[in-house]
Enzyme design. Structure first.
Site, PDB file in Angstrom:
ATOM      1  N   PRO A   9      -4.874  34.943  14.208  1.00  0.00           N
ATOM      2  CG  PRO A   9      -5.897  32.987  14.102  1.00  0.00           C
ATOM      3  CD  PRO A   9      -6.213  34.185  13.667  1.00  0.00           C
ATOM      4  CG  ASN A  10      -1.274  31.208  16.446  1.00  0.00           C
ATOM      5  OD1 ASN A  10      -1.094  31.195  17.787  1.00  0.00           O
ATOM      6  ND2 ASN A  10      -1.868  30.527  16.023  1.00  0.00           N
ATOM      7  NE  ARG A  17       2.468  30.904  13.673  1.00  0.00           N
ATOM      8  CZ  ARG A  17       1.560  31.224  12.884  1.00  0.00           C
ATOM      9  NH1 ARG A  17       1.317  32.547  12.398  1.00  0.00           N
ATOM     10  NH2 ARG A  17       0.824  30.083  12.264  1.00  0.00           N
ATOM     11  CE1 TYR A  22       3.332  32.035   8.487  1.00  0.00           C
ATOM     12  CE2 TYR A  22       4.266  30.769  10.404  1.00  0.00           C
ATOM     13  CZ  TYR A  22       3.388  30.714   9.480  1.00  0.00           C
ATOM     14  OH  TYR A  22       2.187  30.101   8.941  1.00  0.00           O
ATOM     15  CG  ASN A  73      -1.848  37.107   7.362  1.00  0.00           C
ATOM     16  OD1 ASN A  73      -2.763  36.166   7.484  1.00  0.00           O
ATOM     17  ND2 ASN A  73      -0.767  37.200   7.682  1.00  0.00           N
ATOM     18  CB  ALA A  76      -5.146  29.100  11.512  1.00  0.00           C
ATOM     19  CG  HIS A  79      -6.314  27.731   5.676  1.00  0.00           C
ATOM     20  ND1 HIS A  79      -5.930  28.314   4.438  1.00  0.00           N
ATOM     21  CD2 HIS A  79      -5.317  28.197   6.322  1.00  0.00           C
ATOM     22  CE1 HIS A  79      -4.790  28.847   4.593  1.00  0.00           C
ATOM     23  NE2 HIS A  79      -4.419  28.812   5.713  1.00  0.00           N
ATOM     24  CG  ASP A  86     -20.638  35.015   5.507  1.00  0.00           C
ATOM     25  OD1 ASP A  86     -20.372  34.809   4.325  1.00  0.00           O
ATOM     26  OD2 ASP A  86     -21.338  34.229   6.304  1.00  0.00           O
ATOM     27  CD  GLU A  97      -6.742  35.948   1.115  1.00  0.00           C
ATOM     28  OE1 GLU A  97      -7.080  35.964  -0.145  1.00  0.00           O
ATOM     29  OE2 GLU A  97      -6.645  34.558   1.741  1.00  0.00           O
ATOM     30  CG  HIS A  99      -2.014  34.400   3.294  1.00  0.00           C
ATOM     31  ND1 HIS A  99      -2.697  33.953   4.519  1.00  0.00           N
ATOM     32  CD2 HIS A  99      -2.958  34.514   2.154  1.00  0.00           C
ATOM     33  CE1 HIS A  99      -3.953  34.050   4.341  1.00  0.00           C
ATOM     34  NE2 HIS A  99      -4.127  34.149   3.032  1.00  0.00           N
ATOM     35  CG  LEU A 100       3.729  37.178   7.073  1.00  0.00           C
ATOM     36  CD1 LEU A 100       3.607  36.867   8.456  1.00  0.00           C
ATOM     37  CD2 LEU A 100       4.620  38.360   6.764  1.00  0.00           C
ATOM     38  CB  SER A 101       4.119  31.368   4.455  1.00  0.00           C
ATOM     39  OG  SER A 101       2.775  30.972   4.478  1.00  0.00           O
ATOM     40  NE  ARG A 106       3.622  26.897   5.371  1.00  0.00           N
ATOM     41  CZ  ARG A 106       3.120  27.498   6.629  1.00  0.00           C
ATOM     42  NH1 ARG A 106       2.524  28.842   6.573  1.00  0.00           N
ATOM     43  NH2 ARG A 106       3.335  27.046   7.686  1.00  0.00           N
ATOM     44  NE  ARG A 110       0.123  25.746   6.686  1.00  0.00           N
ATOM     45  CZ  ARG A 110      -0.151  25.937   7.958  1.00  0.00           C
ATOM     46  NH1 ARG A 110      -0.878  27.119   8.196  1.00  0.00           N
ATOM     47  NH2 ARG A 110       0.381  25.276   8.856  1.00  0.00           N
TER      48      ARG A 110
HETATM   49  C1  DQA Z   1      -0.354  32.581   7.197  1.00  0.00           C
HETATM   50  C2  DQA Z   1      -0.663  31.393   6.671  1.00  0.00           C
HETATM   51  C3  DQA Z   1      -1.830  30.375   7.270  1.00  0.00           C
HETATM   52  O1  DQA Z   1      -1.638  29.213   6.604  1.00  0.00           O
HETATM   53  C4  DQA Z   1      -1.232  30.229   8.741  1.00  0.00           C
HETATM   54  O2  DQA Z   1      -2.273  29.557   9.501  1.00  0.00           O
HETATM   55  C5  DQA Z   1      -0.964  31.597   9.391  1.00  0.00           C
HETATM   56  C6  DQA Z   1      -0.101  32.533   8.674  1.00  0.00           C
HETATM   57  C7  DQA Z   1       0.740  33.656   6.431  1.00  0.00           C
HETATM   58  O3  DQA Z   1       0.694  34.884   6.787  1.00  0.00           O
HETATM   59  O4  DQA Z   1       1.375  32.892   5.844  1.00  0.00           O
HETATM   60  O5  DQA Z   1      -1.035  31.724  10.484  1.00  0.00           O
HETATM   61  O6  DQA Z   1      -1.618  33.407   6.943  1.00  0.00           O
END
Ligand code: DQA
Length: 145
Positions: A9-10, A17, A22, A73, A76, A79, A86, A97, A99-101, A106, A110
């Site tokens: 998501p997002n 964003r 990001y 990735n 959200a 978490h 599963d 896995e 994550h950009l950040s 943070r 997270r």
């Molecule tokens: C994220 C980190 C997550 O905590 C956050 O909810 C995201 C992006 C990242 O790529 O850093 O939506 O997965």
């Protein structure tokens, strides 16, 4: 060999964003970067983004038997979701896995990932470079003897 790049998501709003966190580049730029790396390695790439947990679970299930590696990735859902790890476990497809950040530096909520225990590796805090590293790592792991 086929890899699935799966974004939660997002992440469709990349570029717009929270660019300080990001980055300023959008999802097309991210996927073009991933495609270049896959082309170089001779890996077929598929990508999927959804804002819906069930859609992500369905896509993981659809990868069963036809995909060699997944780079999720889960955003959200990392978490909060038990269903996504599963599903990854159910299909037994190795995943890295991403994550950009840096989720560890943070907000406290997270720091916990439900996905990390089912991933062969977690890469975070490296922006788009993290996806490239994940693709190369998975490729090396799957081609090593
Ligand atoms: C994220 C980190 C997550 O905590 C956050 O909810 C995201 C992006 C990242 O790529 O850093 O939506 O997965």
């Amino acid at each position: 060999m086929k890899f699935l790049i799966m974004n939660g998501p997002n992440l469709n709003l990349l570029g717009l964003r929270e660019p300080d966190i990001y980055g300023k580049e959008d999802m097309n730029a991210l996927l073009a970067r991933c495609q270049r790396v896959c082309d170089e390695l001779g890996v077929q790439m598929e990508s999927f983004q959804s804002n819906h947990e069930g859609a992500l679970v369905d896509r993981i299930q659809a990868a069963y038997g036809n995909t060699d590696g997944i780079i999720p990735n889960p955003a959200a859902y990392t978490h909060t979701s038990v269903a996504i790890p599963d599903a990854l476990k159910a299909v037994s497809i190795p995943c890295v896995e991403v994550h950009l950040s840096d989720i560890n530096s943070r907000e406290a909520f997270r720091r916990h990932s439900f996905v990390s225990p089912v991933a062969v590796r977690t890469i975070c805090g490296k922006g788009f470079d993290g996806y490239e590293e994940a693709i190369r790592f998975l490729y090396q792991k799957l081609t090593a003897h």
